[in-house]
Structures are given as structure tokens and as C-alpha cells.
Design a protein around this motif. Structure first.
Motif, short mmCIF file in Angstrom:
data_model
loop_
_atom_site.label_atom_id
_atom_site.label_comp_id
_atom_site.label_asym_id
_atom_site.label_seq_id
_atom_site.Cartn_x
_atom_site.Cartn_y
_atom_site.Cartn_z
N GLU A 88 -23.47 20.89 7.74
CA GLU A 88 -22.50 21.01 8.82
C GLU A 88 -23.00 20.35 10.08
OE1 GLU A 88 -21.65 25.09 9.28
OE2 GLU A 88 -20.51 25.28 7.40
N ALA A 126 -22.84 16.60 9.49
CA ALA A 126 -21.44 16.14 9.55
C ALA A 126 -20.94 16.16 10.99
CB ALA A 126 -20.57 17.02 8.66
N ALA A 127 -21.37 17.20 11.75
CA ALA A 127 -20.93 17.26 13.15
C ALA A 127 -21.49 16.08 13.93
CB ALA A 127 -21.38 18.58 13.76
N TRP A 149 -22.27 13.07 12.65
CA TRP A 149 -21.52 11.86 12.27
C TRP A 149 -20.14 11.86 12.92
CZ3 TRP A 149 -22.88 12.17 6.36
CH2 TRP A 149 -24.24 11.79 6.18
N LYS A 150 -19.55 13.06 12.97
CA LYS A 150 -18.22 13.14 13.58
C LYS A 150 -18.28 12.73 15.03
CE LYS A 150 -14.39 16.30 14.30
NZ LYS A 150 -13.91 17.68 14.15
N ARG A 151 -19.30 13.19 15.73
CA ARG A 151 -19.43 12.83 17.14
C ARG A 151 -19.67 11.34 17.29
NH1 ARG A 151 -21.30 16.76 20.63
NH2 ARG A 151 -21.26 15.03 22.14
N SER A 152 -20.47 10.78 16.37
CA SER A 152 -20.75 9.34 16.44
C SER A 152 -19.50 8.52 16.18
CB SER A 152 -21.84 8.98 15.43
OG SER A 152 -23.02 9.68 15.73
N VAL A 153 -18.71 8.94 15.15
CA VAL A 153 -17.47 8.23 14.84
C VAL A 153 -16.51 8.33 16.00
CG1 VAL A 153 -15.47 8.17 13.29
CG2 VAL A 153 -17.78 8.44 12.35
N GLU A 154 -16.46 9.56 16.61
CA GLU A 154 -15.58 9.72 17.78
C GLU A 154 -15.97 8.79 18.90
OE1 GLU A 154 -15.77 13.80 18.78
OE2 GLU A 154 -14.47 14.48 17.15
N ASN A 204 -12.97 6.84 16.73
CA ASN A 204 -12.63 7.39 15.42
C ASN A 204 -12.52 6.28 14.36
OD1 ASN A 204 -12.56 10.07 16.29
ND2 ASN A 204 -10.41 9.83 16.97
N GLY A 217 -14.41 4.53 11.54
CA GLY A 217 -15.56 4.63 10.66
C GLY A 217 -16.17 3.28 10.38
N SER A 249 -26.28 9.83 17.02
CA SER A 249 -26.38 9.65 15.57
C SER A 249 -27.82 9.63 15.12
CB SER A 249 -25.70 8.33 15.18
OG SER A 249 -25.85 8.10 13.79
#
Length: 554
Positions: free
Chosen positions: A472, A475-476, A478-483, A487, A489, A545
């Protein structure tokens, strides 16, 4: 003019020299006079009083003393002629020999085991009937005594019972040496005041405390420094005394049936210490005194114990027949009554009867032999009866001994049975205890296995939860990095690829700035703000990241 001036100056100098010489001569004479005076004072006025000595002073000038004055009082020292009451103790003094005369003499020394009684030879005469000087200015005997030691008194010392032998005529006191009163163990000191106010009732044996006469308070054993002119101490022996009833003659009495019975005994007594003074004044006679010892026991025996003993024997012995004094029961009863009666009678007179024992009773010979034979026959009959009883007792003892042996065998068998039974029970209890112990161990092991399984399950669950948390967290990140890349990828993946490729490049060779290789990085320049309106800059996203990746690596 100059010559006259010189002559005048010389004349003045000579006059000054003459004056100075006169003053020097006067100073020299003065110093010599002072030195001579000092030598005279040191040689002729000096009084050296060594240790253990005193200096007796006599004034040679001054007023004549009156007829009432034998010496010059210390308060008026130096005003009158005569012997001074004040003396000089150890030290160095200076007195004018034209006015004073002195004599260095020994101090008064009271040796060990002695006391000194001071007798003052000057002062006021005592009043009528007084024997002791009550004040310091009275002539006579002092009540206070001098204990062993050294005293700076101008006195002549001599032993009591002898005449003083003075070797000088300037003494003013006498010191008479006496032995202290020693009361040994077992004695009591009876005190008699010789110098005191008369008693209110002169007919009493014991007077009031502080009055002239015998005091009720006595002295216990010890050493006492007492003035023999003030108090007299008589020693009363309070130890146990013994004597025989036959003292002073044979003791006997007629029996009820007219036979003469003779007896002898031993009586032990002592004076009651609490009533020693009363016994002393009641029974002491002058011919019994031996120095300070009051030998009252002879008077006690003759005046108290023997009369009461004879009276009891005649009165109580006359109530019994001659035969009664041969039998043991009557003799014992007579003995007990004799001691009890003497104790009660003598106690009221200050005498304690410790033991009153009749040692021998001689019955009349006319009836002694028949009574003895009869008693012998009775005793032989009792002896035969006792022998029969003894044989019966021995027979019964044999039976009881056999019964005891039988009981011992039965008890031994019972003890063996009990022993075997107890041993079997003990082995059974041991086996049961061991089985219970194994059961308890198994239960404990079962509980431990269950606890271990629960612990393994809990450990697996905890590890799964940790992995989930890590996933988790990753994933959080990576999510922040993608954001951060809007958004997208793909954009983030391209950046990660370039990030990992960049450290591999050490040198980059290009021909021109327009090389096609540089086109790869051109797309990262001038990124529109609308592509990332809310996310952090690309560098911040990449850093986040990287942090997430670092957390995963850990």
C-alpha cells in the motif's frame, strides 16, 4: 671683636659640658640606687614557699591588738601587730622585713585511713552547753572534718589519745587525727548524736532525728569520716548467731505424769537490721562494749531467748506425758510448736529466729525401756507385714513383667504390619503422584503447543499485514508520482526509464547541438503549466518516487 666672640662660645661650651656631667653623675647614682634596692628586695624581702609548705606571717608594726584578739583577722591584715590569720601558700612573695616576720612551716597533712578534727584556739567563746563551734569566728572544735589530703592551715598535727608536741609558738589551730568509722559487712552502725539540741522527751529510747541521743536511722556497711566529738557510732552484729540450749546449765522440765525430761537444742538467730538501734539501746550494757562494738548477742541470749525457751518447755512440756517424748509424732509436734512460739515472741523485740531445733530429748529411764521394747515389737510386726506385702508385690511384678513381654511381642508384630501397610500406601501415593505429574506435564505441553500455534498464526498474520502495508505504501508512492505527471502513466514510466539510464552515461559525443540524440530530451523542455496544474514539479515527483523505491528496497 672676632676674638671676643670666639672666647664667649668656648665659655658657653664648657658650661654646657659641666651641666651635662652633673646630670650624668646624678643618673648614675640613681641607677645604682635602684639596682641596690632591687638586690636588697630580692635577697632580704623575698619569701619562697615551696610545695607542701606555708608561710606564717607576724606583723611587727602597727596597732596593738586588744585582749579579745588572739590573732589578726584576714579582713584586717596588716593593721595590727601579731600573728596573722592569713597564711601564704606555695609561691614567691615580697614583704618588708622591717615590718614583717615570717616562718615557713609544713602544711597540715592528713594521711590515709585518718581524718582530722580541727580545734580552733582563737575566736569567740562558745555559748553555755555548746561543745562544737557553729561559726567560723568561734573558738573550739569544728564539726566538719578533714579527709586525707593536704591543707594550708597554721596548725599542729597530733594523734588522738596523745598530747600535742609543738615545735613552734606561732600556731593558731590543732588538728587531731582519728581513724574513720569502718562498718564491715554484716554489721550495722548505730548513731548517737553527742552535740545537738536536747530531745523534747528525754525518756524515749530513740530520739527524734537531729536531737541529742540515739538516732533511729543507722549506717550501712562502709567507711565514714565522722567527727567523734559530734557523733558516736556503735557497731551491732546483724549476722547469724548460734548457741545451745544447754548454755548456762541443764534444761529440763517435769512431764504430766511426774517424770523429769531433759532436752538440748540449737537456736540460730540474728538482730533485725531495721531495728538495730532499738535493740542496741534496749539490751546493751556498758560492760558489753568493746571499743565501738556493742556485743548485744550475750544480752539477747540471756534476757530474751533462754527465758522464753525455758518458759515454753515448762508450760508446753508439762502438758505431755513422759511416754509422748519417746514417740516420734509427739516429738515432731513439740519441735514445730517450739520454733513457732520463739519466732513470734522474739520478733516483737527485734530478734529474728532463723532456726530453733531440738537436737536431743532424754525421757525418763523408768519408762524408756518398756516403751522402746513395745515400739520395737510394733516396728517388727510392721516389718513382717511389709515383707509379706513385698513378696506379694514381687509376685504381682513377675506377672506384670510377663504380660509386658507379651504385649511387647504383640506391639512388635503390629508395628511390622503397620510398617508394611504404610510402605505400600507410600508406594501407591508415589505412583499416583508420578502419574499426576506426567499428566500435568502433558497438559502443560498441550497448552504450550496451542500457544505456539497461536503464536505462529499471529506471526504469519503480522507478516501478511506488513507486506500489505508495504505494498500500500509503495502503491501510494507510485500514485503520488503519477499524479505529479498529470496522472499520465506513460510520462512517469518514461521518466523512470531515463532516470535509470542516466547514471550509465559517462561520455556523450555529439557533433552539433542539432543532433537527433538530443531530441530525446527536448520534449521535457517548456512543459506547459496546464499539463500539471495541481501536482508537484517533476523533480519533486521523481524524488518522492525515489523515496518510495528506497522504502521498498529497505
Amino acid at each position: 671683636m672676632s676674638a671676643d666672640f670666639e672666647d664667649s662660645r668656648q665659655a658657653e661650651a664648657l658650661a654646657k659640658l659641666r651641666r651635662l656631667g652633673g646630670f650624668g653623675a646624678l643618673g648614675f647614682l640613681g641607677a645604682a640606687a635602684i639596682g641596690g634596692l632591687a638586690v636588697w628586695v630580692f635577697l632580704f624581702c623575698r619569701i619562697e614557699v615551696p610545695s607542701g609548705k606555708i608561710a606564717v606571717l607576724t606583723k611587727k608594726t602597727g596597732q596593738e591588738i586588744s585582749n579579745e584578739m588572739e590573732t589578726v583577722p584576714a579582713s584586717q591584715s596588716g593593721e595590727f601587730k601579731g600573728i596573722e590569720e592569713k597564711v601564704l601558700t606555695e609561691g614567691r612573695y615580697f614583704y618588708n622585713p622591717w615590718k614583717w616576720d615570717w616562718d615557713v612551716v609544713d602544711q597540715v597533712e592528713v594521711p590515709e585511713n585518718r581524718l582530722g578534727v580541727r580545734i580552733r584556739l582563737y575566736g569567740e567563746d562558745l555559748g553555755y552547753g555548746n561543745l562544737i563551734a557553729e561559726t567560723e569566728n568561734q573558738k573550739g572544735i569544728f564539726a566538719e572534718v578533714l579527709r586525707p589530703g593536704r591543707y594550708p592551715h597554721n596548725a599542729i598535727v597530733y594523734e588522738s589519745g596523745t598530747e600535742p608536741k609543738p615545735n613552734r609558738n606561732n600556731f593558731i589551730e590543732l588538728v587531731e587525727l582519728h581513724q574513720p568509722v569502718v562498718i564491715p559487712a554484716g554489721f550495722i552502725g548505730v548513731v548517737t548524736l553527742l552535740s545537738a539540741p536536747p530531745a523534747d522527751d528525754p525518756n524515749q529510747l530513740i530520739v527524734e532525728a537531729g536531737k541529742r541521743g540515739t538516732q533511729k536511722a543507722t549506717l550501712d556497711p562502709g567507711v565514714y569520716y565522722i567527727n567523734p566529738y559530734v557523733k558516736r557510732v556503735n557497731l551491732v552484729d546483724c549476722r547469724s548467731q548460734r548457741f545451745n540450749l544447754s548454755t548456762g546449765g541443764e534444761m529440763g522440765f517435769p512431764s504430766r505424769d511426774g517424770f523429769w525430761v531433759k532436752l538440748d537444742g540449737r537456736i540460730e538467730f540474728r538482730v533485725d537490721p531495721e531495728r538495730a538501734a532499738e535493740v542496741f539501746v534496749t539490751y546493751n550494757d556498758g560492760f558489753n562494749d568493746r571499743g565501738n562494738d556493742a556485743v548485744v548477742e550475750e544480752e539477747i541470749i540471756q534476757k530474751i531467748i533462754l527465758p522464753n525457751a525455758r518458759s515454753f518447755c515448762r508450760l508446753r512440756g508439762g502438758d505431755n506425758s513422759g511416754r509422748d517424748f519417746i514417740l516420734g509424732e509427739k516429738r515432731l509436734e513439740f519441735q514445730e510448736d517450739f520454733q513457732q512460739t520463739l519466732e513470734n515472741t522474739c520478733e516483737s523485740q527485734g530478734i529474728e529466729i532463723i532456726q530453733a531445733l531440738i537436737t536431743r530429748i532424754s525421757p525418763p529411764q523408768q519408762i524408756a525401756l518398756p516403751v522402746r521394747q513395745r515400739q520395737i515389737a510394733v516396728q517388727e510386726s510392721e516389718q513382717y507385714i511389709k515383707q509379706i506385702e513385698q513378696q506379694l508385690s514381687e509376685q504381682q511384678l513377675k506377672v506384670e513383667q510377663e504380660l509386658v513381654k507379651q504385649k511387647q511381642v504383640l506391639i512388635a508384630v503390629e508395628q511390622e504390619v503397620v510398617k508394611l501397610t504404610v510402605e505400600a500406601q507410600r508406594r501407591q501415593e508415589v505412583a499416583v503422584i508420578e502419574a499426576q505429574q506426567r499428566k500435568a506435564v502433558s497438559e502443560v505441553e498441550l497448552a504450550a503447543a496451542a500457544d505456539q500455534a497461536e503464536a505462529i498464526t499471529a506471526t504469519g498474520n503480522a507478516a501478511a499485514e506488513v507486506i500489505n502495508f508495504e505494498n500500500e505504501a509503495q502503491a501510494a508512492g507510485w500514485k503520488r508520482s503519477v499524479e505529479a505527471y498529470g496522472n499520465s502513466g506513460d510520462e512517469f514510466a518514461r521518466w523512470v526509464m531515463l532516470k535509470k539510464l542516466a547514471p550509465s552515461y559517462r561520455q556523450l559525443m555529439v557533433n552539433t547541438a542539432d543532433s537527433p540524440l538530443m531530441d530525446i530530451f527536448s520534449e521535457f523542455n517548456n512543459i506547459p503549466s496546464g499539463d500539471n496544474p495541481s501536482g508537484p514539479p517533476a523533480d519533486a515527483a521523481i524524488d518522492q518516487s525515489n523515496e518510495s523505491q528506497a522504502g521498498e528496497d529497505e
